[in-house]
Design an enzyme around this catalytic site. Sequence first.
Site, PDB file in Angstrom:
ATOM      1  N   LYS A  99       3.359 -14.920   3.002  1.00 19.32           N
ATOM      2  CA  LYS A  99       3.624 -15.700   1.785  1.00 19.32           C
ATOM      3  C   LYS A  99       5.142 -15.892   1.724  1.00 19.32           C
ATOM      4  O   LYS A  99       5.819 -15.523   0.753  1.00 19.32           O
ATOM      5  CB  LYS A  99       3.066 -14.950   0.563  1.00 19.32           C
ATOM      6  CG  LYS A  99       3.145 -15.695  -0.745  1.00 19.32           C
ATOM      7  CD  LYS A  99       2.131 -16.810  -0.904  1.00 19.32           C
ATOM      8  CE  LYS A  99       2.373 -17.589  -2.188  1.00 19.32           C
ATOM      9  NZ  LYS A  99       1.523 -18.784  -2.320  1.00 19.32           N
TER      10      LYS A  99
ATOM     11  N   TYR B  35       0.831  -1.215   0.000  1.00 17.07           N
ATOM     12  CA  TYR B  35       0.000   0.000   0.000  1.00 17.07           C
ATOM     13  C   TYR B  35       0.862   1.260   0.000  1.00 17.07           C
ATOM     14  O   TYR B  35       0.453   2.284  -0.542  1.00 17.07           O
ATOM     15  CB  TYR B  35      -0.863   0.047   1.265  1.00 17.07           C
ATOM     16  CG  TYR B  35      -2.154  -0.711   1.181  1.00 17.07           C
ATOM     17  CD1 TYR B  35      -2.177  -2.098   1.059  1.00 17.07           C
ATOM     18  CD2 TYR B  35      -3.372  -0.043   1.262  1.00 17.07           C
ATOM     19  CE1 TYR B  35      -3.375  -2.792   1.006  1.00 17.07           C
ATOM     20  CE2 TYR B  35      -4.577  -0.734   1.216  1.00 17.07           C
ATOM     21  CZ  TYR B  35      -4.569  -2.106   1.088  1.00 17.07           C
ATOM     22  OH  TYR B  35      -5.748  -2.784   1.045  1.00 17.07           O
TER      23      TYR B  35
ATOM     24  N   ASP C  45      -2.572 -18.241   0.974  1.00 15.02           N
ATOM     25  CA  ASP C  45      -3.524 -19.027   0.171  1.00 15.02           C
ATOM     26  C   ASP C  45      -4.194 -20.105   1.027  1.00 15.02           C
ATOM     27  O   ASP C  45      -5.417 -20.272   1.002  1.00 15.02           O
ATOM     28  CB  ASP C  45      -2.854 -19.615  -1.092  1.00 15.02           C
ATOM     29  CG  ASP C  45      -1.470 -20.202  -0.840  1.00 15.02           C
ATOM     30  OD1 ASP C  45      -0.979 -20.126   0.302  1.00 15.02           O
ATOM     31  OD2 ASP C  45      -0.873 -20.749  -1.796  1.00 15.02           O
TER      32      ASP C  45
ATOM     33  N   ASP D 236      -6.494  -7.064   4.450  1.00  6.93           N
ATOM     34  CA  ASP D 236      -7.640  -6.448   3.763  1.00  6.93           C
ATOM     35  C   ASP D 236      -8.501  -7.533   3.140  1.00  6.93           C
ATOM     36  O   ASP D 236      -9.727  -7.566   3.317  1.00  6.93           O
ATOM     37  CB  ASP D 236      -7.116  -5.488   2.688  1.00  6.93           C
ATOM     38  CG  ASP D 236      -8.243  -4.812   1.923  1.00  6.93           C
ATOM     39  OD1 ASP D 236      -9.202  -4.362   2.585  1.00  6.93           O
ATOM     40  OD2 ASP D 236      -8.169  -4.747   0.678  1.00  6.93           O
TER      41      ASP D 236
ATOM     42  N   ASP E 130     -12.460  -9.244   4.521  1.00  6.40           N
ATOM     43  CA  ASP E 130     -13.704  -9.244   3.719  1.00  6.40           C
ATOM     44  C   ASP E 130     -14.221 -10.682   3.611  1.00  6.40           C
ATOM     45  O   ASP E 130     -15.423 -10.934   3.728  1.00  6.40           O
ATOM     46  CB  ASP E 130     -13.470  -8.682   2.302  1.00  6.40           C
ATOM     47  CG  ASP E 130     -13.806  -7.189   2.188  1.00  6.40           C
ATOM     48  OD1 ASP E 130     -13.560  -6.455   3.165  1.00  6.40           O
ATOM     49  OD2 ASP E 130     -14.297  -6.757   1.130  1.00  6.40           O
TER      50      ASP E 130
HETATM   51  C1  IPM Z   1     -10.498  -1.030   3.873  1.00  5.65           C
HETATM   52  C2  IPM Z   1     -10.514  -0.546   2.442  1.00  5.65           C
HETATM   53  C3  IPM Z   1      -9.309   0.332   2.187  1.00  5.65           C
HETATM   54  C4  IPM Z   1      -8.075  -0.557   2.310  1.00  5.65           C
HETATM   55  C5  IPM Z   1      -9.282   1.078   0.846  1.00  5.65           C
HETATM   56  C6  IPM Z   1     -10.539   1.814   0.574  1.00  5.65           C
HETATM   57  C7  IPM Z   1      -8.121   2.019   0.796  1.00  5.65           C
HETATM   58  O1  IPM Z   1     -10.630  -1.601   1.545  1.00  5.65           O
HETATM   59  O2  IPM Z   1     -10.497  -0.209   4.786  1.00  5.65           O
HETATM   60  O3  IPM Z   1     -10.525  -2.243   4.083  1.00  5.65           O
HETATM   61  O4  IPM Z   1      -7.709  -1.257   1.368  1.00  5.65           O
HETATM   62  O5  IPM Z   1      -7.465  -0.519   3.382  1.00  5.65           O
HETATM   63 MN    MN Z   2     -11.024  -3.490   2.507  1.00  2.91          MN
END
Ligand code: IPM
Ligand code: MN
Length: 365
Positions: free
Chosen positions: A189, A142, A221, A245, A249
């Site tokens: 990884k 990032y 993975d 990240d 999710d």
């Molecule tokens: C999160 C989001 C952010 C990230 C983006 C929007 C920069 O996906 O907060 O999880 O990748 O950290």
């Molecule tokens: Mn995110």
Amino acid sequence: MKKHIVVIAGDGIGQEVTAVGKQVLDAVAQKYGHEFTYDTALIGHAAIEATGNPLPEETITKSKASDAILFGAVGHPKYDNDPSAKVRPEQGLLGIRKALGLYANLRPIKLFDELLGASSIRPEILKGADILFFRELTGDVYFGEKGRSDDRDTAYDTMIYSRYEVERIARKAFEAAMTRRRRLCSVDKANVLESSRLWREVVQAMAPEYPDVVVEHQFIDAAAMLLIKDPRRFDVVLTGNLFGDILTDEASQIAGSMGMLASASIGDTTGLYEPIHGSAHDITGKGVANPLASILSAALMLDISFGMKAEAEEVVSAVDAALKAGYRTRDIADADTPDDMILGTEAMGSQILTQLASVAENQVV
Ligand code: IPM
Ligand code: MN
Ligand code: NAD
């Protein structure tokens, strides 16, 4: 207790859910006799529209002067579909994380029992899952050097970590594991990436300091697979910015929805509390966004930044009570949920306030 909170609602459903998160903070302040004062600040697309800058200087100044930040989301379809845009809403969020030194992103994956049926994973696999992710937040690919070749046909992003960056987040994860089930899974990884080999080396070197913590290392993975195969095998998960990240999710499906996952972004100064979800263009303006991630983020603020444990627990209990009473937003409803129990953003917020009031009454001596 007096506290000053900056509300940075941002874009899309960020505006809708943060309004509800703030109402919950207000209700807590009133019940416990705290004085919360608020300011607002711009970020993301909203800030670009108003100032041309996704992170105006004023937003940083106000944030630094506050006791905590309640954050919504950033993002706009205009930029998602325009890879050439130089100024982007997401730069606001990355910028404030960096400016405030918020290197540790705590993402609890807490499955409320009532939502066992809301997940696409079988209940018997899920029941009792309780994971705390430590996602490193100010390093990795990032923030490493990025760019394009002169002919613009080659692009690169650099995945980079320094020892101290790994150590400080790993320390937080080990400490947390000591207060939980004493299991720590570090995800990297290291079979391919040099930055991951440093990551693993640092975590291995620290492990003897925590003899009571059972440490395992998984490759990203395999970790992604195990998370769905057997979520209960995880207690604390420690990982880098990008892997964290993506994995969280994925893990939102353990809790039932993106709309359930709160997070705390902390460092050495002001903490920022943010749902893990984004601005959700597909449901913006429809009044259907689940506000519980924002409400649970507010609870993390009460707990971590303000040390208000009882208040934080009460907010979580109010969420639990609303779910037990059968109320759902659309994202966490299942086939058995009656239509009249499916609430919009504001109505779910009102339910939480009602539950908070009744939890409060029960506790008044
Ligand atoms: C999160 C989001 C952010 C990230 C983006 C929007 C920069 O996906 O907060 O999880 O990748 O950290
Ligand atoms: Mn995110
Ligand atoms: P998203 O998290 O916004 O949405 C993913 C899916 O989850 C969508 O179907 C959405 O409707 C649903 N969802 C998310 N939050 C919900 C809630 N509270 N209640 C009900 N459903 C919810 O991710 P995306 O669609 O990939 O990205 C949209 C925009 O948000 C992009 O511009 C992206 O850059 C940005 N984004 C910002 C953040 C952040 O500010 N922290 C995080 C992720 C994405």
